[in-house]
Design an enzyme around this catalytic site. Structure first.
Site, PDB file in Angstrom:
ATOM      1  N   GLU A 285      29.598  42.624  42.143  1.00  6.02           N
ATOM      2  CA  GLU A 285      29.249  41.914  43.373  1.00  6.02           C
ATOM      3  C   GLU A 285      28.054  42.505  44.116  1.00  6.02           C
ATOM      4  OE1 GLU A 285      31.916  43.788  42.680  1.00  6.02           O
ATOM      5  OE2 GLU A 285      32.729  44.810  44.435  1.00  6.02           O
ATOM      6  N   HIS A 309      34.982  34.928  42.296  1.00  4.64           N
ATOM      7  CA  HIS A 309      35.407  36.300  42.591  1.00  4.64           C
ATOM      8  C   HIS A 309      34.240  37.131  43.139  1.00  4.64           C
ATOM      9  CE1 HIS A 309      37.847  40.006  41.824  1.00  4.64           C
ATOM     10  NE2 HIS A 309      36.632  40.529  41.734  1.00  4.64           N
ATOM     11  N   GLU A 332      39.535  44.594  45.935  1.00  2.00           N
ATOM     12  CA  GLU A 332      39.802  43.729  44.782  1.00  2.00           C
ATOM     13  C   GLU A 332      40.983  42.782  44.988  1.00  2.00           C
ATOM     14  OE1 GLU A 332      37.641  43.331  42.690  1.00  2.00           O
ATOM     15  OE2 GLU A 332      36.414  45.142  42.792  1.00  2.00           O
TER      16      GLU A 332
END
Ligand code: BES
Ligand code: ZN
Length: 622
Positions: A285, A309, A332
């Site tokens: 990310e 995600h 997470e």
């Protein structure tokens, strides 16, 4: 817990939150309670010939303790050439420094001594060709085969292998960079990439939002851009760009959906960089530009939850960040929960439930072999445990499951604004589990005091395993797959009669995961003839099929296994097959060794590390 104790823990957590600074992170040598890096200015040259980054890092410092004179930084395999301090008056002064012996896990503590608190420190340094956070690819390892490629992977503690810094998620800083490279290559960073930049080998970047070190990222290669919307698009090698743009065409919808649930996207652009297949993870990310494995481009968008995600991390993780890696569920677990909500909103409940069934099943299997110590969401301090090792299904799946539990008990009308409030009130901060628990007590539990008990919360947060009262995901489509598999196993019909025309990846995955430990050769041949598993380009299917063939002694799959393990370096996809080969021993173990010997040069250090650890275990067992 008694009411008084509860009130006290909440108070304590609030006190910690407001004084903010002093937090412990076992994985870093830094002393952020004494001095904090507030901004980094990089000036680096990308040197493919020597597989090196070379140049300098200017660290702007916020001194906290009056008596502090040392700056302690994390480094790994860096060669430090010179350290200078810039005084308030603007003069540069040479500083003394010391590089401690390297710890295999945490690298070398760099201590810079000063006679006074310099506001800026400049470190001239170069990286090692073996830097754990960088991979240098030869042209043959790319899709285009003509240009070299380089990329970083800083999470969890690898940023220190390419920048000397306070490598702890409890510290945030802004950064700028001037990067020079061969003019034929495009350079990108987790910053304000220009989608229309001219390739001239000279690039400047600025990241105005403060980020933790693990979100520092850089990549260089033959990269082109294709827009998806006004604020998002894909970067990839020319050979991959078209397929990527088609597969990820829903990205703008994902951003809009996440915004409608959790508030505005705060990072301006959201782009994706498609990496070569050696990328060790599914996705990373990195702010403004997620790094993405090409293995999710399977043609039917069935694996785009990965994009949901990585995008979701723009709220959970990048905006509100775990202060240390033992609380990684705050990154997470929250992200997996949000991911699932976005998938549901875009692709329907059946899709999100299929994904939940598969991940919950995976967690069940993982928990059977896992030390109970790492099964609580709020994990104990890591000490000398590698933070990459504790990132299991627990923080991801159990974490998301806990939030689903709260959502079910309080209802979405209450839970959605609560979660949005958590992101808003902790934006650009680093947090720990105690702070979340305090926030929960303050802002969610009072909405319906009977909805959950302290014992239930404790079961999720502090106890191993999955609480008995947790509701399991179910899926009609996967139930149908169970029936079809069972009929076939019972000998009632042949494989080619199963109606699989509209099956997507999740159904194939579930079909294979429900198979017995081993099948007969005849059964495997029948499956292969009907469904062509051997040689599949879908890594999620390969990851389940090949171990089954190894356990069953189906040698026909071996050439395809070798090809798969050499072509792909994404750890999650290839480790199960290595594990099966090594466990089977004999010829299979030999195959694992041979394939690895050949594949190694193309693997990322993280992936080779995992394979070598398994092979070493096999050696030790001998
Ligand atoms: N941040 C993680 C990747 C990561 C975690 C790298 C811990 C290093 C240490 C990323 O967001 C992630 O979770 N990736 C997953 C995919 C996701 C859909 C579950 C992966 O790579 O498999
Ligand atoms: Zn993640």
């Amino acid at each position: 817990m008694s009411r008084l104790l509860l009130a006290l823990t909440s108070l304590f957590a609030i006190a910690v939150a407001s004084t903010a600074q002093a937090r412990v992170d076992d994985s870093s040598y830094a002393e952020p309670d004494r001095v904090r890096v507030a901004d980094i200015g990089l000036d680096l040259r990308v040197d493919f010939e020597n597989k090196q980054l070379r140049g300098s890092a200017d660290l702007r410092l916020n001194w906290i303790a009056d008596d502090a004179r040392d700056l302690v930084l994390d480094t790994r395999d860096l060669t430090i050439e010179k350290v200078l301090g810039k005084s308030v008056e603007g003069g540069w002064h040479r500083l003394n420094w010391e590089l401690a012996d390297a710890d295999p896990l945490f690298g070398s503590r760099l201590t810079i001594h000063m006679s006074r608190q310099y506001p800026i420190v400049r470190i001239r340094y170069q990286t090692s060709p073996q830097a754990s956070g960088l991979q240098w690819l030869t042209p043959e390892m790319t899709a285009g085969k003509k240009s070299p490629f380089m990329f970083s992977q800083s999470q969890a503690i690898h940023a220190r292998s390419w920048v000397p810094l306070q490598d702890t998620p409890s510290v945030r800083y802004t950064y700028s960079a001037h990067i020079e490279s061969d003019p034929s290559l495009m350079v990108l960073m987790s910053a304000d990439n220009q989608t229309d930049a001219t390739r001239d080998g000279d690039y400047v970047f600025r990241m105005r939002q403060p980020i933790p070190s693990y979100l520092m990222a850089i990549a260089a290669g033959d990269l082109v851009f294709q827009p998806i919307s006004e604020r998002s698009g894909v970067w990839a090698e020319p050979a991959t760009i078209e397929a990527a743009a088609v597969e990820f065409a829903d990205t703008e919808k994902m951003i809009a959906t996440t915004e409608s649930l959790y508030g505005p996207y705060r990072w301006e652009r959201y782009d994706m960089l498609i990496l070569p297949p050696s990328f060790p993870y599914g996705g990373m990310e990195n702010p403004r530009i997620s790094f993405i494995t090409p293995t999710v481009i399977v043609g039917d968008k069935s694996l785009v939850s990965l994009i949901a995600h990585e995008l979701a991390h723009s709220w959970s993780g990048n905006l509100v960040t775990n202060a240390s890696w033992n609380d990684i569920w705050l990154n997470e677990g929250f992200t997996s929960y949000v991911e699932n909500r976005v998938v549901e909103a875009l692709y329907g409940k059946e899709q999100s439930q299929m994904e939940d069934v598969i991940s919950q099943h995976g967690l069940d299997l993982e928990l059977k072999e896992m030390n109970p110590k790492w099964q609580a969401l709020a994990m104990p301090a890591l000490g000398t445990t590698d933070p990459d090792e504790v990132s299991s299904g627990v923080p991801y799946v159990k974490g998301a499951w806990f939030l689903q539990f709260l959502e079910q008990r309080f209802g979405r009308e209450v839970f959605d604004p609560f979660l949005r409030g958590w992101f808003d009130s902790h934006a650009f901060q680093s947090v720990n589990s105690a702070e979340f628990v305090a926030y929960l007590h303050e802002n969610l539990l009072p909405k319906n005091p009977k909805a959950v008990t302290e014992k239930e919360l404790d079961a999720w947060l502090n106890q191993p395993g999955i609480p008995k009262f947790a509701k399991r995901a179910t899926s009609e489509r996967l139930d149908a797959v169970d029936k079809a598999r069972q009929r076939w196993l019972d000998g009632k019909g042949v494989a080619s009669d199963i109606k699989t025309a509209d099956w997507i990846t999740q159904e194939w995955v579930h079909f294979l995961e429900g198979m017995p430990e081993t099948l007969s050769n005849a059964q495997l041949v029948e499956l292969d003839q009907a469904f062509h598993f051997t040689g599949t380009r879908n890594g999620e299917i390969a990851q389940r099929w090949y171990p089954l063939t190894v356990r069953s002694g189906y040698f026909e799959a071996r050439p395809a296994i070798a090809e798969f393990l050499k072509r792909i370096g994404r750890r999650k996809l290839i480790m199960p097959t290595y594990r099966a080969l090594i466990e089977a021993g004999g010829d299979n173990l030999k195959l694992a060794r041979e394939v690895y010997a050949e594949a190694k040069a193309g693997y990322h250090p993280i992936t080779s590390g995992s394979v070598e650890a398994l092979l070493a275990k096999a050696d030790a067992a001998k």
